[in-house]
Design an enzyme around this catalytic site. Structure first.
Site, PDB file in Angstrom:
ATOM      1  N   ASP A 274       0.865  -1.176   0.000  1.00 17.50           N
ATOM      2  CA  ASP A 274       0.000   0.000   0.000  1.00 17.50           C
ATOM      3  C   ASP A 274       0.904   1.230   0.000  1.00 17.50           C
ATOM      4  O   ASP A 274       2.099   1.151   0.325  1.00 17.50           O
ATOM      5  CB  ASP A 274      -0.938  -0.009   1.206  1.00 17.50           C
ATOM      6  N   GLU A 622     -16.845  10.611   4.660  1.00 19.80           N
ATOM      7  CA  GLU A 622     -16.472   9.233   4.989  1.00 19.80           C
ATOM      8  C   GLU A 622     -15.597   8.701   3.867  1.00 19.80           C
ATOM      9  O   GLU A 622     -15.943   8.802   2.688  1.00 19.80           O
ATOM     10  CB  GLU A 622     -17.689   8.339   5.219  1.00 19.80           C
TER      11      GLU A 622
END
Length: 880
Positions: A274, A622
């Protein structure tokens, strides 16, 4: 005697043919790896054998540079296609992944994946043919996200297919297969299963957290989708996660990357970190596993991470080899996996040899893909409640009020990790089109959350550039405002999405910058929020003071500041925008924050026969590791799972008017809408539904589509029902283990028709290890055609607190005309009724199991029970 030789003068054609033949022979034989008759293994080995150590390391970073002497072009490994090709110009935008999960339709998922990979291939070759090989222009995609959405507070849960490993596996396998294609020689694109493993928030502490689980939870919940991706879908790439698991960083985990992924599952693709996850190995207040970048790079590669999204490997791996921290053969092994991927994509073969290279650019945003996106949006709609059959509405109504912060907010259609759509059909737009003879009233009603206004582009009338309305724009063909601008012009607004066509013609790269200057003049005195939304980087100077400053963003970011402005006063403004991405976007935005939004909403509601409230959340509050800190929200996650207070107040005020009211939710995660569940007669869950989402919503509201979506997550009543967010123990989480009463259960969803079940056939007993055949007759007993999602669950009667209450073991979405009956069959494999021991091993135990089949889970009442379908249960004995 003198001998004279005479030669015939060759023709120009013959000379050219000889030259071309010699050149082709030379170019084909210049490097052994260019010989297409050799195996990929031979070609890869030859290529790597000719590289220096420094060159090898340079190819292990996501933005790999060209090695001209070896004929290797630059390649950027970073691309995204979670629900459509992202950040690479205009593309078809499908519903966010959580909405796709709500379709419970793997066949549809395959079609969506095929459409996305068609667009991906077409875009890549278009870019490559114009020598553009930057970020978001390659064929290696960091999708799908198959983490388990174990807690509704996680902001990135919207990227997943929900909370169930079996549903996630089925959706992911078909998506991956569609992305990678069916050609025996060449991959269509490469999919990446992420984030491996045990990763689902919190966002704000993901760089330092160390999670522990039992082997039972690891094997029963967190690994099945990844195992299916590797073994069933043959995914060619896996992305490791930021966090630690059982004390090892996921991107440096022997357990995850070596023992399980390579040795147990025989994964033969490559592992990518990542982004900037390797930095967490040594940076302060993070994992702090090692002391230096060289040690971090060596640890990651030694444990099985082949590619770095970030800059740690180069040059630190070179130093690590020279310091004997890692052997060069480990570098060679990682590099061989990376080049194997590029060869399998056909990147070193002529386009004429690769069938995927022949996909025409006309597939991008084609009518067929638009139809598929709209179909997916319809299938994702979940009707949560429909008291007294309030829905569908009559199209002959004379007036309707569409109210709420999500009623006409385009961003809420898209979710995160999205492409740039041509269409942005909001509920307001779709309802207005649906009712040409009705009066449609609109009012925003509230902010999405207190302190988070909806920003819109600053109008030309409020911008001044000398005698012109707008701002003066200076355009530079570089990122640094160097030299003289290519041109200057007056731009009436700073509200641009340049996509594939850049503002400067004949540009050979995506690098440019723009500086806008002028004045901002408000028409009203009051409090304002002023923001800049930009793709890669931007600054805003206001009255000569730097107020917004961000750089190197990959997802569009909005930086903002608050100010009190006076009517008619001129405020100097300067915006500096730099770009290095395909998808060039920059928007100067504002909102008046002291404006009364509630009263106008009440006034329009009073005028209407019916009210549609469009509430929910937004990908602006979000999502992934955000700076957002609001009441109920926490850096991308949520600290509360209710609607924001501003929306609850709006809903209660509107409901008090006593008018027929429908609630439409647009969000990426479960909401505790307890008050609405008790007081609003009809509730539709629409998720982030893609560019045609408004049409899908309107079609359901007015009966042009019969909803059949099912919840892929549990809707809880309170955050108090949930364990600690950082606990990865599955006790009291998801439908499998939650012992409380949910507001709406996993698998819930209503229809406008009714489905009945009969002739549920299962054997009374089976021997351990045998499959269990299941069949049932499903009838559409109502007056409307519709889809039914048949759900099959198994419960082990011998249970304890670690045994699931029930587990989904089969499902099928079927179409039934009014009055039609179909027989649906399943086979339950022995692993689906096995007991998972504490050490993670499966064991078939003698005793009774309960099998239930229907359009829902059994054992719920009230609004949690789907009244438009049935469920049947039977017991089966496992015997010797």
């Amino acid at each position: 005697m003198k001998l004279t030789l005479q030669f015939k003068k060759p023709s120009i054609t013959l000379v050219l043919m000889l030259i071309i033949g010699i050149w082709n022979s030379y170019s084909q034989s210049q490097f052994k790896y260019q010989n297409t008759s050799l195996s990929n293994e031979e070609r890869v080995a030859d290529l790597i054998s000719q590289m220096t150590l420094k060159e090898k390391v340079s190819q292990m970073r996501y933005d790999a540079p060209a090695i001209t002497r070896l004929g290797i072009p630059t390649y950027n490994w970073w691309n995204e296609c979670l629900h459509g090709v992202a950040r690479a110009g205009e593309a078809t935008v499908f519903p966010q992944a959580i909405g796709m999960g709500a379709t419970w339709n793997p066949d549809l998922m395959f079609k969506v994946g095929s459409a996305i990979s068609d667009e991906a291939r077409a875009k890549h070759h278009s870019f490559a043919n114009s020598s553009r090989r930057g970020i978001y222009q390659g064929l290696t995609f960091w999708s799908p996200n198959i983490n388990i959405f174990r807690d509704p507070r996680w902001g990135r849960g919207q990227e997943t297919y929900g909370e169930d490993p079996f549903l996630t596996s089925k959706m992911a396998v078909n998506f991956i297969k569609a992305l990678q294609g069916d050609d025996p020689k060449y991959l269509k694109v490469i999919a990446t299963a992420k984030h491996f493993a045990v990763h689902s928030g919190p966002e704000k502490s993901r760089h330092e957290d160390n999670y522990h689980t039992s082997n039972r939870d690891l094997r029963q919940t967190y690994l099945p989708a990844f195992e299916a991706a590797v073994n069933d879908a043959k995914v060619h790439s896996v992305m490791c996660a930021y966090n630690r698991y059982n004390d090892e960083a996921c991107c440096g985990s022997n357990l995850l990357l070596t023992d399980i992924l390579r040795n147990e599952w025989k994964f033969d693709g490559y592992v990518v970190s990542d982004c900037w996850a390797i930095n967490d190995f040594w940076e302060p207040n993070k994992h702090e596993l090692v002391d230096t970048p060289e040690e971090a790079a060596a640890l990651a590669v030694d444990r099985g991470t082949d590619l770095n999204c970030g800059s740690v490997f180069d040059p630190n791996l070179t130093e690590a080899v020279l310091k004997d921290i890692i052997k060069e053969d480990k570098i060679d092994l990682a590099l061989s996996r990376l080049f194997m991927a590029r060869f399998k994509l056909g990147m070193f073969d002529g386009d004429e040899n690769v069938k995927w290279a022949k996909i025409p650019y006309s597939v991008v945003c084609s009518p067929e893909h638009y139809q598929l996106s709209e179909k997916a949006a319809r299938e994702a709609m979940v009707l949560l409640k429909n008291e007294n059959n309030m829905l569908p509405l009559n199209k002959n109504i004379k007036s309707i009020a569409v109210i709420g912060p999500n009623a006409d907010f385009e961003q809420v259609l898209l979710g995160n990790y999205h492409g740039t759509p041509h269409n942005k059909i909001t509920p307001l737009k779709a309802i207005t089109k649906k009712l040409p003879n009705a009066t449609v009233y609109y009012s925003q009603g509230s902010e999405i959350a207190e302190g988070w206004p909806l920003l819109t582009a600053i109008p030309s009338a409020n911008l001044k550039n000398g005698e012109f309305s707008g701002l003066n724009g200076e355009y530079y063909q570089n990122q640094n405002f160097e030299g003289k601008p290519s041109f200057s012009r007056n731009d009436v607004q700073v509200d641009f999405s340049w996509l594939l066509k850049k503002p400067i013609e004949e540009m050979k790269s995506d690098d440019f910058s723009v500086r806008w200057t002028g004045e901002l003049i408000p028409e009203e005195t009051g409090k304002y929020r002023i923001g800049l939304k930009a793709r890669t980087g931007g600054k805003v100077y206001f009255n000569d003071s730097l107020r917004v400053d961000f750089t190197n963003e990959h997802e569009p970011k909005t930086g903002y500041f608050d100010a009190e402005l006076k009517k008619g006063k001129a405020y100097t403004v300067k915006i500096e925008y730099t770009n290095h991405h395909t998808d060039s976007q920059v928007h100067l935005l504002w909102a008046k924050t002291d404006k009364n939004l509630l009263e106008p909403a009440i006034e329009v509601a009073k005028k209407a026969e019916v009210i549609v409230l469009c509430l929910g959340l937004s990908p602006e509050i979000e999502g992934e590791e955000m700076p957002v800190v609001l009441e109920g929200f926490d850096k991308g996650d949520r600290s509360e799972i209710t609607l924001p207070k501003s929306q609850i107040k709006l809903m209660k005020e509107i409901q008090a008017l006593g008018k027929p009211t429908i609630l439409v939710l647009m969000n990426g995660s479960a909401l505790a809408i307890n008050w609405a569940g008790e007081n609003i007669p009809a509730i539709l869950e629409a998720w982030y539904p893609g560019e045609f989402g408004g049409n899908a919503i309107a079609d359901v509201l007015f009966g042009d589509y019969n909803p059949a979506g099912r919840l892929p997550v549990t809707f809880y009543k309170s955050v108090d029902d949930l364990p600690d967010f950082k606990s990865y123990d599955m006790e009291n989480r998801t439908y499998k283990f939650f012992k409380g009463k949910p507001l709406f259960p996993f698998g819930h969803g209503l229809s406008y028709t009714n489905f009945t079940y009969r002739n549920f056939a299962v054997p009374s007993g089976v021997k351990p290890g045998e499959q269990i055949p299941v069949s049932v007759e499903v009838t559409n007993a109502g007056a409307l055609n519709g889809d039914e999602v048949v759900q099959l669950y198994v419960s082990l009667d011998e249970s304890n607190e670690k045994t699931p209450i029930r587990s989904l073991v089969g499902f099928k979405r079927i179409q039934l005309k009014a009055g039609e009956t179909k027989i649906v069959k399943f086979n339950i494999s022995s692993e689906k009724y096995a007991y998972i021991k504490e050490n993670g091993e499966a064991e078939i135990r003698k005793g009774m199991i309960t099998v239930s089949i229907g359009g829902k889970q059994p054992s719920f009442s009230g609004i949690a029970d789907a009244s438009s379908t049935q469920v049947i249960t039977k017991k089966i004995k496992i015997t010797n």
